[in-house]
Design an enzyme around this catalytic site. Structure first.
Site, PDB file in Angstrom:
ATOM      1  CD  GLU A 119      -2.675   1.568   0.172  1.00 46.10           C
ATOM      2  OE1 GLU A 119      -2.565   2.503  -0.419  1.00 46.10           O
ATOM      3  OE2 GLU A 119      -3.344   0.512  -0.404  1.00 46.10           O
ATOM      4  CG  ASP A 168      -7.306   5.053  -8.944  1.00 50.05           C
ATOM      5  OD1 ASP A 168      -8.317   5.504  -9.468  1.00 50.05           O
ATOM      6  OD2 ASP A 168      -6.739   6.022  -8.329  1.00 50.05           O
ATOM      7  CE  LYS A 172     -11.561  13.633 -15.374  1.00 51.58           C
ATOM      8  NZ  LYS A 172     -10.911  15.150 -15.056  1.00 51.58           N
ATOM      9  CB  THR A 265     -14.420  -4.094   2.423  1.00 55.02           C
ATOM     10  OG1 THR A 265     -14.779  -4.144   0.852  1.00 55.02           O
ATOM     11  CG2 THR A 265     -13.433  -5.182   2.349  1.00 55.02           C
ATOM     12  CG  ASN A 266     -18.094  -1.234   5.978  1.00 57.36           C
ATOM     13  OD1 ASN A 266     -18.826  -1.864   6.050  1.00 57.36           O
ATOM     14  ND2 ASN A 266     -17.277  -0.676   6.777  1.00 57.36           N
ATOM     15  CG  PHE A 267     -14.713   0.028  -1.661  1.00 57.29           C
ATOM     16  CD1 PHE A 267     -14.882   1.347  -1.974  1.00 57.29           C
ATOM     17  CD2 PHE A 267     -14.347  -0.823  -2.705  1.00 57.29           C
ATOM     18  CE1 PHE A 267     -14.547   1.826  -3.355  1.00 57.29           C
ATOM     19  CE2 PHE A 267     -14.198  -0.337  -3.867  1.00 57.29           C
ATOM     20  CZ  PHE A 267     -14.473   1.045  -4.437  1.00 57.29           C
TER      21      PHE A 267
END
Length: 286
Positions: A119, A168, A172, A265-267
């Protein structure tokens, strides 16, 4: 991870030039990164976690303070794994561990497996350290490095699996070159994997799913082990025209069932609540 990007409103709008473009304009060469360096202070809780647990969990592999490159001469091989983890158990590497929820849960559920969380963002690193320390995990370590740089110095066959969950998306179109799943990294991941090892990928962004198929499905040395048929548009869309995807020509692709080893997960719950489809991939080293 995509979660980090959503928590940071300001992202780099100008895409990084390729090396050739920079050289042509007389600028120094630099890597196209899959993340943007952001400065931000840790809150008191996360700073305490860093102070209390970094010595136990954070690997000392960086080129210097503040650098996300790997120090010269470092090699992540079997000897290093045994020296750090104290055993020769299988090693699973997660690229982009975010807040650490998934890798910590996996480490808890699999005490006979070694885990390495990669990370780049300070809050994510600190939160992972916090979860690992609170649970007293002995089979998890964290490295705050640029993942492609670390994979370049990983020994052949040192990893059993590599995980990249919800990277990620760089929505764009001019930023698609920044997406972490790229042929060069795929080559390094394949080399680092043991025979029969897998790269597990997941995304809730349809256009990123197409990107993964374009990079991985025809790549030598990889087998798409998915058994689920998914229909995807065969043209890319960007942040401003994503709604056009439904009317584009579609084709069928092979993907995987949801990986049981990935905690919800919450995401991910937010993505499902927003009506997004989760795309899981399993690519096996052939």
């Amino acid at each position: 991870m995509q979660e980090n990007n959503e928590k940071n409103q300001e992202i780099l709008d100008m895409p990084a030039d390729s090396g050739a473009e920079q050289a042509q304009h007389g600028h120094p060469l630099h890597k196209v990164l899959s993340f943007v360096r952001r400065s931000g202070r840790l809150d008191a809780r996360l700073q305490r976690a860093w102070d209390n647990y970094a010595a136990d969990y954070l690997l000392d592999v960086n080129a210097g303070e503040g650098s996300l490159d790997v120090r010269e001469g470092f090699v992540l091989d079997g000897d290093y794994v045994r020296s750090i983890w104290g055993n020769a158990n299988p090693l699973i590497v997660e690229i982009g561990s975010g807040q650490g929820e998934n890798v910590v849960a996996a480490a808890q559920a699999n005490p006979d497996v070694n885990f390495l969380a990669l990370e780049v963002y300070d809050p994510g690193v600190a939160h992972t350290l916090l979860l690992a320390g609170k649970n007293g995990l002995g089979n998890l370590r964290v490295a705050q490095v640029n993942a492609p740089e670390l994979f370049k110095v990983m020994a052949d066959g040192v990893a059993a699996e590599v995980w990249t969950f919800f990277p990620d998306p760089w929505p764009k179109k001019k930023h698609h070159k920044r997406r972490i799943v790229q042929p060069e990294l795929a080559g390094q991941v394949r080399r680092a994997l043991a025979d029969g090892g897998v790269w597990r990928i997941a995304t809730d962004i349809e256009d990123y799913a197409l990107h993964v198929h374009e990079v991985m499905d025809g790549l030598d040395g990889w087998e798409n082990a998915g058994g689920v048929t998914v229909s995807l548009p065969v043209e890319h869309v960007g942040k401003g025209n994503a709604d056009m995807a439904a009317d584009m020509p579609h084709a069928d692709f092979a993907e995987s069932e949801r990986f049981a080893g990935r905690v919800l997960t919450n995401f991910e719950k937010k993505g499902l609540a927003a009506g997004r489809v989760i795309h899981d991939f399993t690519y096996r080293k052939a």
